[in-house]
Design an enzyme around this catalytic site. Structure first.
Site, PDB file in Angstrom:
ATOM      1  N   PHE A   1       0.832  -1.195   0.000  1.00  0.00           N
ATOM      2  CA  PHE A   1       0.000   0.000   0.000  1.00  0.00           C
ATOM      3  C   PHE A   1       0.870   1.250   0.000  1.00  0.00           C
ATOM      4  CE2 PHE A   1      -2.618  -3.213   2.041  1.00  0.00           C
ATOM      5  CZ  PHE A   1      -3.882  -2.985   1.531  1.00  0.00           C
ATOM      6  N   ASP A   2       0.493   2.214  -0.821  1.00  0.00           N
ATOM      7  CA  ASP A   2       1.013   3.559  -0.618  1.00  0.00           C
ATOM      8  C   ASP A   2       0.319   4.107   0.627  1.00  0.00           C
ATOM      9  OD1 ASP A   2       2.245   6.101  -1.213  1.00  0.00           O
ATOM     10  OD2 ASP A   2       0.249   6.759  -1.856  1.00  0.00           O
TER      11      ASP A   2
END
Length: 864
Positions: A554-555
Site C-alpha cells: 500500500f502507498d
C-alpha cells in the site's frame, strides 16, 4: 508464445538528454509490466524511437501506449487502435475464428474478438486504414453497431459510422482479399472522414434508433426476431417427439414419422448449416461442421431419430448459451443507460434542453432535484447530496457543495476537491444544482468507464490462453481418432455402419463446446459484476491474478490515510488556556498558505466554534523552521524546535523538548507556539488513517493475505505510527519513487504475486512492477483509469475486499467449469467408444455447455 517487436517514434518533452531520469522512468515503468520483455530507446533514430518487445496475448499495444503517455512521453501516431461492437459474432468458437482471420489481415499488428461482440484491433497506419478494416469485418458477415462508432478513436481519426455499410462492396469483393492497401488510400480515407464529419449531425439523430433496432436483431434473428433460434429448436424437438411417438402406432405409415424427422432436421439444422458453411468457407472445421457431419451420418445410417435428437439438443443448447451470454452482456450494457441523453443548458439567463453531445467545456447546466446528472463538472451554485453508486459503487449519497472560484475551474479541474465535482450518470438528490461542464460527453468518466470495460471484454485471461492452446492440439487429435474408428470394422467383428455410428458418437462426445465457453462466460460475468460494484477490472488476466494474491503493498498518503494533515493534539504549557493557544495559532496561520497552516486554521476554528478572531500582521516565513508575525503588539513564533534554537528570546526548556519528542515519537508533526517570551503550548498534526482502513486490513488478513506492507516517503516514525494504528506489520518509510519500485520487486521475489495499491499517479512505476496495479479514486483521475490494472472508482479502500473476493469466486467458477467441461469429455469419449449411443453423448455434451454458462452467471449475483 508469440512475441512482437515494435518501434514507436517517441518524444520526451523538455528532456535534452536521453540519459535523463525521465527516460529511465519511462522504460522502467514499461518493463515492469507483465508481458513486456524489453524496452529501450534507439537514440540513433530521429526522432528517437522506443523499441518494445512484448507478448500481445498478455498486454495490448494500446495499453502500452496509454501507460507511456501517462508517464510523460508523447508518441507519434504510427499505430492505430480500433474498438468496435459487432452483430454476427455468434459464440466463443466463432469469435476465435474471427480473431484468427483478423490477425492474418495486412497491417494488423494484433486483434482479438471477444465472445461478447466487442472486437479490438491494433494496426499499422502505413499499411491499412480504418475503412479497410471495417470492410474486412463486413466481408466476414459482421455488421458494426453504430453506437460503437459515434466518437473519435484514441488517435483522433474519425471512425466510419453507419454510412460505411453503403460503401460499394462489390468492388471490394472483386479484388483479392489478401491484396495490401494502396499507399494513396490514406488520402481517400481523409476525404471519407471529412464527408463523414459533414453527416455527423444526421448520424446523431438516428444512431439511437439504429442501436435499438440492432439490439432487437439477434445474430440468429429471423421471422421471430431474436427468439427465432429458440423457437426453431423447440419446433425441431416437437416434430421429433411426435414422430417418435407415432413410430409406435402400428396404424400410422412409417413414412409419416420419417417426414416428421426430416422436418425436424430442417428446423434443427437451419442455423447449424449457416454456421458450418461460414466456417468451412473460411477454411475452418469447427464444431458446427463436425456436428452437421454427425447428423448427416446418422441419417445415412437410417438413424433419423438420433440425428434429429442431436440437432434439437445442439440448437437448444446454442440458444440457451446465447441467452445466458446475453444476460452477462446486459450487466455491462446497463452502464450505457446510466447517462441521460439530454441536458438543461443555461445560457443568457434562460435554459434550453440540448443533446449531451452538444455540451462544450465551460457550459453551465442545471440539474433538477432527483434527476440524473448529464455531464462531468464542478458545482458552481447550490448544494445537494448525490448518489454516486452507478459510477463508484458507494452505497451512501455524497454531499456536494458549490465551488467558490468558478473562473479558475478550467485551469485544472482534476485537482478540485471531490465535494465540488460531479459525474455524468450519477443521481442528484433533493437540491437543485448548477454545474460547469469540465469534460465533453465522449470524455466523461462514465464514457471512459464503458469503453474500458468493453476493452476488458476483449482481453484473454491466462486460463483462456490455456484452453485455446489445449483445443489447438485436442481437436485434430479427435479428428484422427474419429477417422481411425471408421475402420474399426476391419479389426473387430462388426459392420461398417456400426463403426461409422461409433465414430460419429465419439465425434459428438469429444467436441469441446463447453471448454470453449467456460472461461469467457465467467470473465464476462465477473467484469460486469465488478463494474456494477464500482470496480473497473481490465480483462481476464487481472481478474484472475487478483484472486491468487498473498501479498499487498500500500502507498500510505491518500490510500491508507486521508491524504491531508489534521490537527490531532492541542497541548498547553503552564497556565495557558486551550482556547487562547488556538486563537493565537489560528490568527497567525491564517496569513500562511502552507498545507499545515490550512489544517491548523480549519480544525482550530472547528474546535473553537467561533468566527471572531484577533488579526495578526507582518507574517514572515522562516524556511524549514516555521513562521513569525505580529499580534497585539507582540511577536508570535510558531514552528519546530530548530526555530526556537535560532530565534531570539527564551529557549525551550528540557521539559518542553521532552514533550515535543514524545509527540513526534507518535509520528506527528509538532508546531510550538510562543507569544513574546511566553510558551503557550504546542500543536500536533498528522495525516490520519482513513476511518475504514483498520477494518479493511483485518478483512484482508481474514481472507488469507499474509504479507501487507506500507510504502511511504514520510519518515519511519510516521510510517510506524500509522502502521501500528491500522494493523500493518511491515511499514517502510523514507522511500523515493524508485525505492518503492525496488520494494515491490523484492516482495514479488519473496511472495511470487503482489498487488500495489496507490493513487495511480505517483505510484505508477511501483504499480507497473506489481502483478496487479490497483488505483483508488479512479473516477476523479484520468491517469488512474489508464494506468491501473484494477481501478477502484470511489476514493475508498473499503471496496478492495469485494474486488479480491469477486476475483477468487471467478477463479473458482472457472476451475469448476474446466472440471465440468473436460470431465464430461473424459467420461463420454471412452463411453461412446465402448457403445454409448449418440443420443446420450448429445445430452451429455449439450448439458455440460449449458451448465458451465449458467454456472458463470452466478457471478452476477456475487456479494462480498
Amino acid at each position: 508464445m508469440e512475441k512482437l517487436k515494435l518501434d514507436l517514434p517517441v518524444l520526451l518533452p523538455e528532456i535534452p538528454d536521453l540519459k535523463d531520469q525521465c527516460v529511465s522512468r519511462l522504460t522502467g515503468t514499461l518493463e515492469g509490466r507483465e508481458g513486456i520483455f524489453r524496452v529501450h530507446v534507439k537514440s540513433e533514430e530521429n526522432p528517437p524511437q522506443l523499441c518494445i518487445h512484448f507478448d500481445p496475448d498478455v498486454i495490448t499495444l494500446h495499453r502500452i501506449k496509454s501507460i507511456a503517455e501517462q508517464t510523460g512521453a508523447q508518441l507519434h501516431d504510427k499505430f492505430g487502435h480500433l474498438l468496435v461492437e459487432v452483430v454476427g459474432n455468434r459464440h466463443a468458437r466463432h469469435a476465435r475464428s474471427i480473431t484468427r482471420m483478423l490477425n492474418e489481415l495486412e497491417g494488423v499488428v494484433d486483434a482479438f474478438a471477444g465472445s461478447s461482440g466487442w472486437i479490438r484491433m491494433e494496426f499499422d497506419k502505413s499499411k491499412t486504414t480504418i475503412k479497410d478494416l471495417i470492410i474486412s469485418l463486413q466481408d466476414m458477415g459482421l455488421s458494426i453497431k453504430p453506437a460503437s462508432l459515434k466518437h473519435r478513436n484514441e488517435e483522433g481519426e474519425t471512425l466510419l459510422k453507419k454510412e460505411s455499410k453503403s460503401l460499394d462492396r462489390s468492388q471490394k469483393m472483386n479484388n483479392d482479399i489478401e491484396k495490401p492497401p494502396a499507399k494513396n488510400e490514406e488520402n481517400h480515407e481523409e476525404s471519407e472522414a471529412k464527408h463523414e464529419d459533414d453527416s455527423h449531425e444526421h448520424d446523431q439523430d438516428h444512431a439511437h434508433e439504429d442501436e435499438e433496432s440492432h439490439d432487437h436483431t439477434h445474430a440468429h434473428g429471423g421471422i421471430f426476431g431474436e427468439k427465432t433460434e429458440l423457437i426453431f429448436s423447440l419446433i425441431c424437438g416437437s416434430l421429433l417427439g411426435i414422430g417418435f411417438g407415432l413410430s409406435y402406432v402400428s396404424t400410422v405409415p412409417g413414412w409419416v414419422s420419417l417426414a416428421l424427422y426430416v422436418s425436424s432436421y430442417f428446423f434443427g439444422g437451419f442455423y447449424l448449416v449457416q454456421e458450418a458453411y461460414t466456417e468451412v468457407k473460411a477454411g475452418n472445421f469447427e464444431i458446427d461442421f463436425l456436428m452437421l457431419v454427425a447428423a448427416i451420418g446418422a441419417a445415412i445410417l437410417g438413424e433419423w431419430a438420433e440425428g434429429a435428437l442431436l440437432l434439437f439438443l445442439f440448437s437448444l443448447g446454442h440458444s440457451l448459451e446465447h441467452y445466458a451470454m446475453g444476460r452477462a452482456r446486459d450487466a455491462i450494457k446497463g452502464l450505457s443507460d446510466l447517462a441521460p441523453k439530454t441536458a438543461l443548458r443555461k445560457k443568457d439567463g434562460t435554459t434550453e434542453e440540448v443533446p449531451v453531445e452538444e455540451l462544450q467545456v465551460g457550459d453551465v447546466i442545471v440539474i433538477k432535484p432527483n434527476s440524473k446528472i448529464s455531464a462531468d463538472g464542478v458545482v458552481i451554485n447550490g448544494e445537494s447530496s448525490v448518489n454516486q453508486a452507478p459510477i463508484t459503487g458507494e452505497s451512501v449519497p455524497v454531499d456536494k457543495m458549490e465551488y467558490d472560484d468558478p473562473e479558475s475551474i478550467d485551469e485544472d479541474a482534476d485537482s478540485i476537491d471531490d465535494k465540488h465535482r460531479v459525474f455524468a450518470g450519477t443521481i442528484n438528490g433533493n437540491g437543485s444544482l448548477e454545474v460547469k461542464v469540465t469534460k465533453l460527453s465522449k470524455d466523461s468518466t462514465l464514457s471512459r468507464l464503458i469503453k474500458l470495460v468493453n476493452e476488458a471484454e476483449a482481453q484473454k485471461s491466462p486460463t483462456q490462453q490455456f484452453t485455446d492452446k489445449f483445443e489447438k492440439y485436442f481437436v485434430p487429435s479427435v479428428l484422427v481418432l474419429v477417422v481411425i474408428l471408421n475402420f474399426a470394422f476391419l479389426v473387430i467383428d462388426e459392420s461398417f455402419s456400426a463403426s461409422f455410428y461409433r465414430a460419429m458418437a465419439v465425434l459428438v462426445a469429444a467436441s469441446p463446446c463447453a471448454l470453449a465457453i467456460s472461461t469467457p462466460s465467467a470473465v464476462l460475468s465477473g467484469v460486469g459484476r465488478a463494474a456494477r460494484g464500482g470496480v473497473l477490472i481490465k480483462g481476464g488476466r487481472p481478474l484472475e491474478n487478483l484472486g491468487i494474491l498473498k501479498a499487498l503493498a500500500f502507498d500510505k498518503t491518500g490510500t491508507l490515510t486521508e491524504g491531508e494533515p489534521r490537527l490531532t493534539d492541542v497541548i498547553t504549557f503552564g497556565d495557558t488556556e486551550e482556547n487562547e493557544l488556538l486563537k493565537v495559532a489560528v490568527a497567525v496561520e491564517s496569513l500562511s498558505d502552507h498545507p499545515l497552516a490550512d489544517a491548523v486554521v480549519r480544525d482550530g476554528k472547528e474546535k473553537l466554534g467561533e468566527t471572531d478572531f484577533p488579526e495578526a500582521e507582518d507574517l514572515e516565513s522562516i524556511t524549514g523552521r516555521g513562521v513569525k508575525a505580529k499580534l497585539n503588539s507582540s511577536t508570535v513564533h510558531i514552528g519546530n524546535t530548530e526555530l526556537f534554537e535560532e530565534a531570539d528570546g527564551i529557549k525551550l526548556s528540557d521539559d518542553l523538548k521532552q514533550k515535543v519528542e514524545d509527540l513526534e515519537g507518535e509520528g506527528k508533526t509538532t508546531m510550538i507556539v510562543r507569544q513574546g517570551d511566553r510558551y503557550l503550548g504546542m500543536l500536533g498534526l498528522m495525516d490520519t488513517p482513513r476511518e475504514d482502513a483498520k477494518e479493511v486490513i483485518q478483512k484482508l488478513r481474514d481472507m488469507g493475505l499474509t504479507h501487507l506492507i506500507m510504502l511511504t516517503g514520510d519518515n519511519q516514525r510516521v510510517a510506524d505510527a500509522v502502521a501500528k494504528e491500522i494493523g500493518i506489520d511491515d511499514p517502510k518509510g523514507n522511500l523515493l519513487p524508485e525505492d518503492k519500485v525496488e520494494a515491490v520487486k523484492k516482495l514479488r521475489e519473496e511472495e511470487g504475486d503482489v498487488a500495489m495499491v496507490g493513487d495511480g499517479v505517483n505510484d505508477a512505476p511501483a504499480m507497473a512492477n506489481s502483478t496487479v496495479g490497483i488505483a483508488m479514486g479512479a473516477a476523479g483521475s484520468d491517469v488512474a483509469l489508464e494506468t491501473a490494472d484494477v481501478a477502484l472508482m470511489a476514493d475508498k479502500i473499503s471496496v478492495l475486499p469485494f474486488a479480491i473476493g469477486l476475483s477468487r469466486k471467478t477463479k473458482s467458477i472457472i476451475k469448476q467449469n474446466l472440471w465440468i467441461s473436460l470431465g464430461m469429455v473424459a467420461l463420454l469419449v471412452p463411453a461412446t467408444i465402448f457403445g454409448l449411443s449418440m443420443g446420450w453423448a448429445v445430452i451429455g455434451h449439450e448439458g455440460s455447455t449449458v451448465i458451465v454458462v449458467f454456472n458463470a452467471l452466478r457471478l452476477l449475483a456475487y456479494k462480498s
